[in-house]
Write a protein that holds these residues in place. Sequence first.
Motif, PDB file in Angstrom:
ATOM      1  N   TYR A 170       3.591  15.536   4.208  1.00  0.00           N
ATOM      2  CA  TYR A 170       3.433  14.086   4.319  1.00  0.00           C
ATOM      3  C   TYR A 170       3.977  13.392   3.069  1.00  0.00           C
ATOM      4  O   TYR A 170       4.647  12.355   3.166  1.00  0.00           O
ATOM      5  CB  TYR A 170       1.981  13.698   4.581  1.00  0.00           C
ATOM      6  CG  TYR A 170       1.848  12.258   5.011  1.00  0.00           C
ATOM      7  CD1 TYR A 170       2.388  11.825   6.226  1.00  0.00           C
ATOM      8  CD2 TYR A 170       1.227  11.324   4.209  1.00  0.00           C
ATOM      9  CE1 TYR A 170       2.298  10.492   6.628  1.00  0.00           C
ATOM     10  CE2 TYR A 170       1.121   9.994   4.605  1.00  0.00           C
ATOM     11  CZ  TYR A 170       1.668   9.587   5.807  1.00  0.00           C
ATOM     12  OH  TYR A 170       1.588   8.273   6.204  1.00  0.00           O
ATOM     13  N   ALA A 171       3.732  13.962   1.906  1.00  0.00           N
ATOM     14  CA  ALA A 171       4.296  13.404   0.670  1.00  0.00           C
ATOM     15  C   ALA A 171       5.827  13.471   0.719  1.00  0.00           C
ATOM     16  O   ALA A 171       6.508  12.561   0.230  1.00  0.00           O
ATOM     17  CB  ALA A 171       3.760  14.147  -0.548  1.00  0.00           C
ATOM     18  N   GLN A 172       6.348  14.522   1.326  1.00  0.00           N
ATOM     19  CA  GLN A 172       7.796  14.655   1.480  1.00  0.00           C
ATOM     20  C   GLN A 172       8.354  13.516   2.340  1.00  0.00           C
ATOM     21  O   GLN A 172       9.378  12.923   2.016  1.00  0.00           O
ATOM     22  CB  GLN A 172       8.106  16.017   2.119  1.00  0.00           C
ATOM     23  CG  GLN A 172       9.567  16.349   2.228  1.00  0.00           C
ATOM     24  CD  GLN A 172       9.759  17.698   2.907  1.00  0.00           C
ATOM     25  OE1 GLN A 172       9.221  17.929   3.988  1.00  0.00           O
ATOM     26  NE2 GLN A 172      10.502  18.567   2.266  1.00  0.00           N
ATOM     27  N   ARG A 173       7.665  13.196   3.432  1.00  0.00           N
ATOM     28  CA  ARG A 173       8.085  12.080   4.298  1.00  0.00           C
ATOM     29  C   ARG A 173       8.011  10.757   3.548  1.00  0.00           C
ATOM     30  O   ARG A 173       8.912   9.913   3.660  1.00  0.00           O
ATOM     31  CB  ARG A 173       7.206  12.009   5.550  1.00  0.00           C
ATOM     32  CG  ARG A 173       7.534  13.097   6.558  1.00  0.00           C
ATOM     33  CD  ARG A 173       6.550  13.168   7.700  1.00  0.00           C
ATOM     34  NE  ARG A 173       6.370  11.912   8.428  1.00  0.00           N
ATOM     35  CZ  ARG A 173       5.362  11.714   9.269  1.00  0.00           C
ATOM     36  NH1 ARG A 173       4.462  12.657   9.478  1.00  0.00           N
ATOM     37  NH2 ARG A 173       5.252  10.572   9.909  1.00  0.00           N
TER      38      ARG A 173
ATOM     39  N   CYS B  67       6.430  -2.743  -2.048  1.00  0.00           N
ATOM     40  CA  CYS B  67       6.271  -1.784  -0.957  1.00  0.00           C
ATOM     41  C   CYS B  67       4.776  -1.527  -0.715  1.00  0.00           C
ATOM     42  O   CYS B  67       4.225  -0.537  -1.198  1.00  0.00           O
ATOM     43  CB  CYS B  67       6.993  -0.487  -1.322  1.00  0.00           C
ATOM     44  SG  CYS B  67       7.090   0.698   0.009  1.00  0.00           S
ATOM     45  N   PRO B  68       4.112  -2.413   0.030  1.00  0.00           N
ATOM     46  CA  PRO B  68       2.677  -2.231   0.271  1.00  0.00           C
ATOM     47  C   PRO B  68       2.359  -0.906   0.967  1.00  0.00           C
ATOM     48  O   PRO B  68       3.146  -0.412   1.778  1.00  0.00           O
ATOM     49  CB  PRO B  68       2.317  -3.410   1.176  1.00  0.00           C
ATOM     50  CG  PRO B  68       3.404  -4.403   0.990  1.00  0.00           C
ATOM     51  CD  PRO B  68       4.630  -3.616   0.671  1.00  0.00           C
ATOM     52  N   VAL B  69       1.205  -0.365   0.660  1.00  0.00           N
ATOM     53  CA  VAL B  69       0.752   0.890   1.254  1.00  0.00           C
ATOM     54  C   VAL B  69       0.719   0.776   2.779  1.00  0.00           C
ATOM     55  O   VAL B  69       1.125   1.698   3.493  1.00  0.00           O
ATOM     56  CB  VAL B  69      -0.635   1.286   0.688  1.00  0.00           C
ATOM     57  CG1 VAL B  69      -1.220   2.466   1.441  1.00  0.00           C
ATOM     58  CG2 VAL B  69      -0.532   1.599  -0.790  1.00  0.00           C
ATOM     59  N   ALA B  70       0.264  -0.371   3.291  1.00  0.00           N
ATOM     60  CA  ALA B  70       0.199  -0.561   4.750  1.00  0.00           C
ATOM     61  C   ALA B  70       1.591  -0.506   5.385  1.00  0.00           C
ATOM     62  O   ALA B  70       1.742  -0.007   6.506  1.00  0.00           O
ATOM     63  CB  ALA B  70      -0.479  -1.883   5.071  1.00  0.00           C
ATOM     64  N   THR B  71       2.598  -0.992   4.677  1.00  0.00           N
ATOM     65  CA  THR B  71       3.972  -0.937   5.187  1.00  0.00           C
ATOM     66  C   THR B  71       4.464   0.503   5.246  1.00  0.00           C
ATOM     67  O   THR B  71       5.116   0.909   6.214  1.00  0.00           O
ATOM     68  CB  THR B  71       4.912  -1.789   4.310  1.00  0.00           C
ATOM     69  OG1 THR B  71       4.435  -3.133   4.302  1.00  0.00           O
ATOM     70  CG2 THR B  71       6.334  -1.758   4.828  1.00  0.00           C
ATOM     71  N   ILE B  72       4.141   1.263   4.213  1.00  0.00           N
ATOM     72  CA  ILE B  72       4.520   2.680   4.212  1.00  0.00           C
ATOM     73  C   ILE B  72       3.897   3.367   5.420  1.00  0.00           C
ATOM     74  O   ILE B  72       4.579   4.072   6.175  1.00  0.00           O
ATOM     75  CB  ILE B  72       4.091   3.385   2.907  1.00  0.00           C
ATOM     76  CG1 ILE B  72       4.804   2.768   1.703  1.00  0.00           C
ATOM     77  CG2 ILE B  72       4.377   4.889   2.979  1.00  0.00           C
ATOM     78  CD1 ILE B  72       4.278   3.236   0.355  1.00  0.00           C
TER      79      ILE B  72
ATOM     80  N   ALA C 220      -4.470   8.774   3.119  1.00  0.00           N
ATOM     81  CA  ALA C 220      -3.416   9.798   3.151  1.00  0.00           C
ATOM     82  C   ALA C 220      -2.154   9.298   2.460  1.00  0.00           C
ATOM     83  O   ALA C 220      -1.503  10.047   1.716  1.00  0.00           O
ATOM     84  CB  ALA C 220      -3.111  10.210   4.592  1.00  0.00           C
ATOM     85  N   VAL C 221      -1.807   8.024   2.671  1.00  0.00           N
ATOM     86  CA  VAL C 221      -0.638   7.449   1.990  1.00  0.00           C
ATOM     87  C   VAL C 221      -0.886   7.397   0.487  1.00  0.00           C
ATOM     88  O   VAL C 221      -0.013   7.754  -0.315  1.00  0.00           O
ATOM     89  CB  VAL C 221      -0.302   6.042   2.531  1.00  0.00           C
ATOM     90  CG1 VAL C 221       0.825   5.401   1.724  1.00  0.00           C
ATOM     91  CG2 VAL C 221       0.090   6.104   3.997  1.00  0.00           C
ATOM     92  N   ILE C 222      -2.067   6.977   0.103  1.00  0.00           N
ATOM     93  CA  ILE C 222      -2.412   6.897  -1.328  1.00  0.00           C
ATOM     94  C   ILE C 222      -2.347   8.280  -1.967  1.00  0.00           C
ATOM     95  O   ILE C 222      -1.806   8.447  -3.066  1.00  0.00           O
ATOM     96  CB  ILE C 222      -3.798   6.241  -1.520  1.00  0.00           C
ATOM     97  CG1 ILE C 222      -3.707   4.758  -1.126  1.00  0.00           C
ATOM     98  CG2 ILE C 222      -4.314   6.409  -2.938  1.00  0.00           C
ATOM     99  CD1 ILE C 222      -5.048   4.056  -0.978  1.00  0.00           C
ATOM    100  N   GLU C 223      -2.867   9.293  -1.281  1.00  0.00           N
ATOM    101  CA  GLU C 223      -2.801  10.667  -1.793  1.00  0.00           C
ATOM    102  C   GLU C 223      -1.345  11.137  -1.910  1.00  0.00           C
ATOM    103  O   GLU C 223      -0.984  11.820  -2.872  1.00  0.00           O
ATOM    104  CB  GLU C 223      -3.611  11.621  -0.923  1.00  0.00           C
ATOM    105  CG  GLU C 223      -5.110  11.416  -1.026  1.00  0.00           C
ATOM    106  CD  GLU C 223      -5.630  11.513  -2.464  1.00  0.00           C
ATOM    107  OE1 GLU C 223      -5.267  12.462  -3.180  1.00  0.00           O
ATOM    108  OE2 GLU C 223      -6.400  10.616  -2.866  1.00  0.00           O
TER     109      GLU C 223
END
Length: 186
Positions: A25-28, A47-52, A73-76
């Motif tokens: 997931y970090a790779q993506r 680049c907001p976390v919600a957009t990612i 998960a995005v934050i991690e």
Amino acid sequence: MRDYGIVSPRFWIGETGRKLRSMPYAQRVAMYLLTAPASEMTGVYYCPVATILNDVGLPSESLARDHEGALKAVIEALKALKSLDFCEFDFDSEYVFVKEMARWQIAEKLKPTDNRVKGIIKTVESMPEPMRSRFIARYNDDFSLGFEVEKQQKNEAPSEPLRSQEQEQEQDINKDVSDETSSSDS
């Protein structure tokens, strides 16, 4: 939105790419940060976390109804990318700095006479802190930007005391204790 960007095939086989194999997931998210619609050639952009999360998708089906877990998960993933020195993410301003992106998108080095230097300086001047200071620290010399680095670094206070400061504080405490001990012996 940029119409054109460069992503090297070495992304997959370089040192960071190999480390990311164990973190799909970090790779993506890393690939997204390189190719995001809002990305800038400097690597510093909003680049907001919600957009990612919206653009990259869920890390797993189990998080389909757990919005808070998906955001975590995005934050991690962003924290993992920071630990690999791939990027910095400022959660207050929601700006990201993909550290080597300017080198990939612009050049390894620029001479002071290169016409691109003026454009980069203008872009840097509009960057929010702390990303501005971090970009200058990384690219000031390589791109012949001419910013006073010491002045920029003063704007960004260290989050933890420097080791030398800790040692000085310990020495001061030890000196105070030994002074008190010797005065009570008299």
